[in-house]
Every structure is written in C-alpha cells, then in structure tokens.
Design a protein around this motif. Structure first.
Motif, PDB file in Angstrom:
ATOM      1  N   ASP A  50      66.524  50.451  -4.085  1.00  0.00           N
ATOM      2  CA  ASP A  50      65.817  49.582  -3.396  1.00  0.00           C
ATOM      3  C   ASP A  50      64.979  50.149  -2.584  1.00  0.00           C
ATOM      4  O   ASP A  50      63.459  49.174  -2.727  1.00  0.00           O
ATOM      5  CB  ASP A  50      66.540  48.438  -1.948  1.00  0.00           C
ATOM      6  N   LEU A  51      65.149  51.182  -2.137  1.00  0.00           N
ATOM      7  CA  LEU A  51      64.147  52.541  -1.710  1.00  0.00           C
ATOM      8  C   LEU A  51      63.012  52.468  -2.453  1.00  0.00           C
ATOM      9  O   LEU A  51      62.152  52.848  -2.046  1.00  0.00           O
ATOM     10  CB  LEU A  51      64.512  53.112  -0.952  1.00  0.00           C
ATOM     11  N   MET A  52      63.437  52.687  -3.856  1.00  0.00           N
ATOM     12  CA  MET A  52      61.644  53.363  -4.254  1.00  0.00           C
ATOM     13  C   MET A  52      61.275  52.138  -4.596  1.00  0.00           C
ATOM     14  O   MET A  52      59.928  52.728  -4.719  1.00  0.00           O
ATOM     15  CB  MET A  52      62.963  54.185  -6.065  1.00  0.00           C
ATOM     16  N   SER A  53      61.091  51.025  -4.866  1.00  0.00           N
ATOM     17  CA  SER A  53      60.617  50.097  -5.561  1.00  0.00           C
ATOM     18  C   SER A  53      60.186  49.175  -4.692  1.00  0.00           C
ATOM     19  O   SER A  53      59.735  48.225  -4.757  1.00  0.00           O
ATOM     20  CB  SER A  53      61.083  49.668  -6.481  1.00  0.00           C
ATOM     21  N   MET A  54      60.752  49.817  -3.132  1.00  0.00           N
ATOM     22  CA  MET A  54      60.247  48.447  -2.071  1.00  0.00           C
ATOM     23  C   MET A  54      61.241  47.424  -2.150  1.00  0.00           C
ATOM     24  O   MET A  54      60.664  46.178  -2.118  1.00  0.00           O
ATOM     25  CB  MET A  54      58.933  48.613  -1.204  1.00  0.00           C
ATOM     26  N   GLY A  55      62.383  47.192  -2.965  1.00  0.00           N
ATOM     27  CA  GLY A  55      63.131  45.573  -3.301  1.00  0.00           C
ATOM     28  C   GLY A  55      62.158  45.088  -4.709  1.00  0.00           C
ATOM     29  O   GLY A  55      62.568  44.309  -5.191  1.00  0.00           O
ATOM     30  N   ILE A  56      60.738  45.555  -4.967  1.00  0.00           N
ATOM     31  CA  ILE A  56      60.679  44.631  -6.447  1.00  0.00           C
ATOM     32  C   ILE A  56      60.904  44.732  -7.333  1.00  0.00           C
ATOM     33  O   ILE A  56      60.849  43.894  -7.843  1.00  0.00           O
ATOM     34  CB  ILE A  56      59.284  45.527  -6.296  1.00  0.00           C
ATOM     35  N   HIS A  57      62.398  46.083  -7.138  1.00  0.00           N
ATOM     36  CA  HIS A  57      63.074  45.509  -8.607  1.00  0.00           C
ATOM     37  C   HIS A  57      63.608  44.585  -8.830  1.00  0.00           C
ATOM     38  O   HIS A  57      63.964  44.294 -10.064  1.00  0.00           O
ATOM     39  CB  HIS A  57      64.366  46.878  -9.142  1.00  0.00           C
ATOM     40  N   ARG A  58      63.383  43.542  -7.768  1.00  0.00           N
ATOM     41  CA  ARG A  58      64.800  42.756  -7.538  1.00  0.00           C
ATOM     42  C   ARG A  58      63.754  41.418  -8.282  1.00  0.00           C
ATOM     43  O   ARG A  58      64.569  40.847  -9.359  1.00  0.00           O
ATOM     44  CB  ARG A  58      65.135  42.196  -5.960  1.00  0.00           C
ATOM     45  N   VAL A  59      62.925  41.581  -7.554  1.00  0.00           N
ATOM     46  CA  VAL A  59      61.624  40.538  -8.285  1.00  0.00           C
ATOM     47  C   VAL A  59      61.529  41.065 -10.404  1.00  0.00           C
ATOM     48  O   VAL A  59      61.672  39.537 -11.071  1.00  0.00           O
ATOM     49  CB  VAL A  59      60.183  40.989  -7.797  1.00  0.00           C
ATOM     50  N   TRP A  60      61.139  41.894 -10.422  1.00  0.00           N
ATOM     51  CA  TRP A  60      60.628  42.703 -11.961  1.00  0.00           C
ATOM     52  C   TRP A  60      62.651  41.128 -12.918  1.00  0.00           C
ATOM     53  O   TRP A  60      62.701  40.727 -13.531  1.00  0.00           O
ATOM     54  CB  TRP A  60      60.863  43.637 -11.740  1.00  0.00           C
ATOM     55  N   LYS A  61      63.367  41.917 -12.078  1.00  0.00           N
ATOM     56  CA  LYS A  61      65.312  41.289 -13.045  1.00  0.00           C
ATOM     57  C   LYS A  61      64.967  40.616 -12.627  1.00  0.00           C
ATOM     58  O   LYS A  61      65.572  39.176 -13.970  1.00  0.00           O
ATOM     59  CB  LYS A  61      66.292  42.107 -11.907  1.00  0.00           C
ATOM     60  N   ARG A  62      64.445  39.296 -11.779  1.00  0.00           N
ATOM     61  CA  ARG A  62      64.475  38.399 -11.875  1.00  0.00           C
ATOM     62  C   ARG A  62      63.460  36.916 -12.318  1.00  0.00           C
ATOM     63  O   ARG A  62      64.093  36.078 -13.838  1.00  0.00           O
ATOM     64  CB  ARG A  62      64.689  37.167 -10.269  1.00  0.00           C
TER      65      ARG A  62
END
Length: 251
Positions: A41-53
């Motif tokens: 969450d910190l490294m990607s500013m939460g964007i990893h969740r968007v990529w995974k979705r």
C-alpha cells in the motif's frame, strides 16, 4: 573452459547459482511477509489494488470455475476470486514461500473465506497439479522472482484447461524516458529507505527494485508466453508501463 551460464542466474543485479537464488528469494519473502500488505500500500500509494482489480476483471472468471492464484502471497486475488466462483468453484492459493502462505491463510480465515479455497505450497516451475486442471491462472508480481521463467510458463500451460487463460501482472518497462527517470529515482532512493523504516530491511527492497529491472520487458515476455504454447497473447500497459498485464490462452 567450462560454460556455467546454465547454472547461474540473476538475483537482482548479482549473478548467483540457481540454487542460491531460490534460497535468497525465500529469505527476502520470509523477511517481508508480516508487513507485505502494508508495504504494498505504501510503495504503490494503494494503486496495486486497482491493478489487481483490473486483472480480475480481465480474467473472465465466473461461478463454478477452478482458479489458480499462483505466487498468490497474502491472498488479495484469492479473496476476490473466491466470491466470484462461489460454492461450486474453487480457488487454489499457491506460493513457494511458507511465510507468505501462512500470512495469506490467516488473512483469508479472518475474512471468513475458507470453504472454496485451498492453500498449497508449490514451485511455479513444477506445479503439483494434473494436466488441464484450471480455467484461469493468475500470477501477480511473482514471475520476476522465479528462477526459470520459461519452465514456469510451460508448467502453467500444462495445468491450464483448453480454453483457459493465463494473466501475468508484473512490473515492466515504463513507456517514456521521463517516467523511467522518476521511477528509477523512486525505486533506488525512497523504496529501500521505506523498507528500512517499516520492516527494518532495506536490502530486501533493494533486491525488489533490482529484480524489476532484470525482468523481461513487455515484448520479450509476450514472446516467452508464445514459446510456452500460449496463443492470442497480448499485453496492456498500466500506469505508463510501470506495470503490464499480459494475457494468453490455451486452445
């Protein structure tokens, strides 16, 4: 003169024996497992969740499917897939690293996700499943850590059902020089320092930054998937190519 090229591989920017890489990667993920989700969450500013979705949306997963979430770590994709496939389907959360799998199993249990999920410790290069088992296989941010990526892709192809699809979500090559410079500065300055502060482990995050740079670029990975047997292969750049989603089918 002996050619040792087939016995060595890359661990970040180091050249090491293949067996040594397996051990070193294991050490990295044993070290970071407990705070893996927080650091993502910190490294990607939460964007990893968007990529995974987005990966899940592109998977075509539906009720009753059998899905392999390979290198699934702490179970982000597994949790979402579990709801999609329902009681008639199954999701296998597979990871080579015992510590990551332990965190993932506990997280899924805390979420009440137990009925249609199985956790399996498995090496992507030699998957312990029968031929033609899965409707969908995903591997998110795991392929770059695999020692023999070609063997892993062949193994994924073998266990995928005819008509099934593979989705590879992985860090890749930014599409512009300006973005590359910003990304490099972030990766080699901020990232290890964050790792030091949050997990008391700068070295593991230095490796993760280096491993991204050593991973095949978009076109190279597409070619590797085709070499393994996948057809209608394609990729989509996300966030300017910092991440790419590759897709391939088995017919």
């Amino acid at each position: 003169m002996t050619d040792n090229s087939d016995q060595t591989t890359h661990f970040g920017y180091q050249t090491v024996n293949k067996e040594e890489k397996v051990e070193k990667v294991a050490e990295v993920f044993h070290s970071v497992a407990a705070k893996y989700d927080l650091m993502n969450d910190l490294m990607s500013m939460g964007i990893h969740r968007v990529w995974k979705r987005h990966t899940i949306a592109c998977s075509g997963a539906r009720s009753g499917n059998k899905i392999l979430d390979l290198a699934g770590g702490t179970g982000d994709l597994t949790a979402k897939f579990s709801k999609i496939v329902g009681s008639e389907g199954q999701v296998v959360l597979a990871d080579i690293n015992e510590s990551m799998l332990k965190v993932g199993r506990a997280k899924l249990h805390d979420m009440g996700i137990v009925g249609n999920v199985e956790c399996v410790q498995a090496n992507a290069e030699a998957l312990p499943f029968a031929d033609n088992t899965f409707d969908v296989i995903t591997i998110a941010f795991g392929l770059r850590n695999v020692t023999d990526k070609d063997a892993a892709l062949r193994s994924m192809y073998r266990v995928l059902k005819p008509g099934g699809r593979l989705l590879v979500l992985e860090f890749s090559k930014p599409t512009t020089e300006a973005l590359t410079k910003i990304y490099d500065w972030y990766s080699f300055n901020l990232l290890p320092n964050m790792g030091k502060v949050i997990t008391n482990d700068a070295e593991s995050y230095q490796y993760l930054a280096e491993s991204i740079r050593m991973h095949p670029d978009q076109e190279t990975l597409k070619g590797m998937m085709e070499e393994a047997g996948f057809e209608e292969t394609s990729y989509q750049n996300l966030t300017g190519g910092i991440v790419a989603l590759h897709k391939g089918y088995k017919f």
